[in-house]
Design a protein around this motif. Sequence first.
Motif, PDB file in Angstrom:
ATOM      1  N   HIS A 142     -27.586 -36.518  11.457  1.00  0.00           N
ATOM      2  CA  HIS A 142     -28.125 -35.359  10.752  1.00  0.00           C
ATOM      3  C   HIS A 142     -27.562 -35.399   9.335  1.00  0.00           C
ATOM      4  O   HIS A 142     -26.798 -36.315   8.975  1.00  0.00           O
ATOM      5  CB  HIS A 142     -27.808 -34.050  11.476  1.00  0.00           C
ATOM      6  CG  HIS A 142     -26.376 -33.826  11.815  1.00  0.00           C
ATOM      7  ND1 HIS A 142     -25.374 -33.757  10.855  1.00  0.00           N
ATOM      8  CD2 HIS A 142     -25.749 -33.649  13.006  1.00  0.00           C
ATOM      9  CE1 HIS A 142     -24.211 -33.528  11.433  1.00  0.00           C
ATOM     10  NE2 HIS A 142     -24.404 -33.476  12.746  1.00  0.00           N
ATOM     11  N   ALA A 143     -27.933 -34.431   8.495  1.00  0.00           N
ATOM     12  CA  ALA A 143     -27.596 -34.503   7.071  1.00  0.00           C
ATOM     13  C   ALA A 143     -26.098 -34.613   6.822  1.00  0.00           C
ATOM     14  O   ALA A 143     -25.651 -35.424   6.000  1.00  0.00           O
ATOM     15  CB  ALA A 143     -28.168 -33.287   6.345  1.00  0.00           C
ATOM     16  N   ARG A 144     -25.298 -33.813   7.514  1.00  0.00           N
ATOM     17  CA  ARG A 144     -23.854 -33.861   7.254  1.00  0.00           C
ATOM     18  C   ARG A 144     -23.246 -35.175   7.739  1.00  0.00           C
ATOM     19  O   ARG A 144     -22.365 -35.727   7.071  1.00  0.00           O
ATOM     20  CB  ARG A 144     -23.158 -32.671   7.912  1.00  0.00           C
ATOM     21  CG  ARG A 144     -21.667 -32.642   7.587  1.00  0.00           C
ATOM     22  CD  ARG A 144     -20.986 -31.344   7.942  1.00  0.00           C
ATOM     23  NE  ARG A 144     -19.580 -31.406   7.595  1.00  0.00           N
ATOM     24  CZ  ARG A 144     -19.080 -31.253   6.381  1.00  0.00           C
ATOM     25  NH1 ARG A 144     -19.902 -30.990   5.371  1.00  0.00           N
ATOM     26  NH2 ARG A 144     -17.778 -31.329   6.146  1.00  0.00           N
ATOM     27  N   GLU A 145     -23.697 -35.676   8.884  1.00  0.00           N
ATOM     28  CA  GLU A 145     -23.182 -36.959   9.363  1.00  0.00           C
ATOM     29  C   GLU A 145     -23.506 -38.076   8.378  1.00  0.00           C
ATOM     30  O   GLU A 145     -22.678 -38.949   8.121  1.00  0.00           O
ATOM     31  CB  GLU A 145     -23.767 -37.286  10.736  1.00  0.00           C
ATOM     32  CG  GLU A 145     -23.174 -36.455  11.860  1.00  0.00           C
ATOM     33  CD  GLU A 145     -23.866 -36.684  13.187  1.00  0.00           C
ATOM     34  OE1 GLU A 145     -23.213 -36.500  14.230  1.00  0.00           O
ATOM     35  OE2 GLU A 145     -25.073 -37.026  13.179  1.00  0.00           O
ATOM     36  N   ILE A 171     -28.856 -33.976   0.657  1.00  0.00           N
ATOM     37  CA  ILE A 171     -29.615 -34.694   1.694  1.00  0.00           C
ATOM     38  C   ILE A 171     -30.571 -33.746   2.404  1.00  0.00           C
ATOM     39  O   ILE A 171     -31.731 -34.096   2.672  1.00  0.00           O
ATOM     40  CB  ILE A 171     -28.646 -35.362   2.690  1.00  0.00           C
ATOM     41  CG1 ILE A 171     -27.876 -36.484   1.992  1.00  0.00           C
ATOM     42  CG2 ILE A 171     -29.402 -35.916   3.898  1.00  0.00           C
ATOM     43  CD1 ILE A 171     -26.740 -37.065   2.813  1.00  0.00           C
ATOM     44  N   SER A 172     -30.116 -32.536   2.716  1.00  0.00           N
ATOM     45  CA  SER A 172     -30.968 -31.549   3.388  1.00  0.00           C
ATOM     46  C   SER A 172     -32.150 -31.140   2.510  1.00  0.00           C
ATOM     47  O   SER A 172     -33.252 -30.898   3.009  1.00  0.00           O
ATOM     48  CB  SER A 172     -30.151 -30.304   3.750  1.00  0.00           C
ATOM     49  OG  SER A 172     -29.163 -30.614   4.702  1.00  0.00           O
ATOM     50  N   LYS A 193     -32.178 -36.605  11.235  1.00  0.00           N
ATOM     51  CA  LYS A 193     -32.585 -35.442  12.033  1.00  0.00           C
ATOM     52  C   LYS A 193     -32.680 -34.181  11.187  1.00  0.00           C
ATOM     53  O   LYS A 193     -31.904 -33.971  10.262  1.00  0.00           O
ATOM     54  CB  LYS A 193     -31.594 -35.224  13.175  1.00  0.00           C
ATOM     55  CG  LYS A 193     -31.582 -36.335  14.198  1.00  0.00           C
ATOM     56  CD  LYS A 193     -30.611 -36.090  15.328  1.00  0.00           C
ATOM     57  CE  LYS A 193     -29.179 -36.311  14.937  1.00  0.00           C
ATOM     58  NZ  LYS A 193     -28.274 -36.434  16.111  1.00  0.00           N
ATOM     59  N   GLY A 194     -33.622 -33.324  11.559  1.00  0.00           N
ATOM     60  CA  GLY A 194     -33.799 -32.037  10.913  1.00  0.00           C
ATOM     61  C   GLY A 194     -35.024 -31.362  11.485  1.00  0.00           C
ATOM     62  O   GLY A 194     -35.695 -31.906  12.378  1.00  0.00           O
ATOM     63  N   ALA A 259     -39.883 -41.343  19.249  1.00  0.00           N
ATOM     64  CA  ALA A 259     -38.837 -40.580  19.939  1.00  0.00           C
ATOM     65  C   ALA A 259     -38.731 -39.172  19.377  1.00  0.00           C
ATOM     66  O   ALA A 259     -38.636 -38.186  20.126  1.00  0.00           O
ATOM     67  CB  ALA A 259     -37.496 -41.304  19.816  1.00  0.00           C
ATOM     68  N   ALA A 260     -38.737 -39.066  18.047  1.00  0.00           N
ATOM     69  CA  ALA A 260     -38.639 -37.751  17.415  1.00  0.00           C
ATOM     70  C   ALA A 260     -39.853 -36.889  17.747  1.00  0.00           C
ATOM     71  O   ALA A 260     -39.731 -35.674  17.975  1.00  0.00           O
ATOM     72  CB  ALA A 260     -38.486 -37.900  15.908  1.00  0.00           C
ATOM     73  N   PHE A 261     -41.032 -37.512  17.782  1.00  0.00           N
ATOM     74  CA  PHE A 261     -42.239 -36.759  18.125  1.00  0.00           C
ATOM     75  C   PHE A 261     -42.170 -36.226  19.553  1.00  0.00           C
ATOM     76  O   PHE A 261     -42.414 -35.039  19.812  1.00  0.00           O
ATOM     77  CB  PHE A 261     -43.482 -37.640  17.955  1.00  0.00           C
ATOM     78  CG  PHE A 261     -44.737 -36.999  18.477  1.00  0.00           C
ATOM     79  CD1 PHE A 261     -45.404 -36.042  17.730  1.00  0.00           C
ATOM     80  CD2 PHE A 261     -45.237 -37.323  19.736  1.00  0.00           C
ATOM     81  CE1 PHE A 261     -46.542 -35.406  18.221  1.00  0.00           C
ATOM     82  CE2 PHE A 261     -46.373 -36.710  20.234  1.00  0.00           C
ATOM     83  CZ  PHE A 261     -47.026 -35.747  19.477  1.00  0.00           C
ATOM     84  N   LEU A 262     -41.841 -37.093  20.509  1.00  0.00           N
ATOM     85  CA  LEU A 262     -41.745 -36.681  21.908  1.00  0.00           C
ATOM     86  C   LEU A 262     -40.705 -35.580  22.087  1.00  0.00           C
ATOM     87  O   LEU A 262     -40.918 -34.602  22.815  1.00  0.00           O
ATOM     88  CB  LEU A 262     -41.395 -37.867  22.793  1.00  0.00           C
ATOM     89  CG  LEU A 262     -42.418 -39.003  22.890  1.00  0.00           C
ATOM     90  CD1 LEU A 262     -41.837 -40.162  23.694  1.00  0.00           C
ATOM     91  CD2 LEU A 262     -43.723 -38.516  23.498  1.00  0.00           C
TER      92      LEU A 262
END
Length: 297
Positions: A142-145, A171-172, A193-194, A259-262
Amino acid sequence: MDTSHASVLWDAKSSAPFLAVPTKTDTKYSRGVLGVVTGSKLYPGAAVLNVEAAYRTGLGMVRFLGARRGGDLVLARRPETVCVPGRVQAWLVGSGMDAVTRSHTASVRLQAALQSGMPVVVDAGALDLARSSRGPVVITPHARELAMLIYSLKLAHVEAFADVDQLAASISQDPERWVEVAADEFNVTVLLKGHVTHVATPADDRGARFHARIQSPTTWLATAGTGDVLAGVLGALVATHAEQVLKDPEILGPLAATAAFLHGVAAGRAANGGPIVALDVAEALPTTIAATLVAIL
């Protein structure tokens, strides 16, 4: 797959061709075996969510080779899981781990997976090791990672930012740019991710790349453990397409977008307008996949 500096919206029709439907001659081995090195003393539940999601996405077998506590919980939930070493087609590593507190034993397990030459999904507490992999890699920050990873490696891009928080905010605000920066800097496929997830592969010699965006249908997905479910979904898809990934790592882009869509659609189905927990998302995956396959009929 040749979008350059412009993302495409990934949907059911885009995803359906990247779902592996078993044939009459398939066995549990030919359908894909995913090795999983995830979970820790602090966060053993991540392993359960990874494994549950992988099975629900569809594959032949999961080998869990993480810490014993995680293995006990995985077997209690999914007794069909194998917890002894053996052949795998792909790896999922890092979920539920912390790079700062990671034990020597955990680091040895992670490096064994990364040095196997097989495709690897790298999440959370193994992100710092991703560039040491001998096989194709997709990372899932995700953005922070991602900000912490960029900062820890002292990449040139950090000079304009006062601290990690400022970089994470950038990044966000502009994930479309940063996912491409990360893909090129680390030379891996990146799933950022977001609420709108972005997936990008490194640019080729002509500057072309795969770059897709996936809009989540529900904000209820912002809850503990759902990232571990996403990692499990992606692990299963990579395991079922491992041979293709080894021939052409570019396919990790469409697999990550799928994967993100599912994940998002399963969350929307599970939520039905209300709150959900991570296992709800995993349990909604089979019906989501069945509905997605209709797109290619």
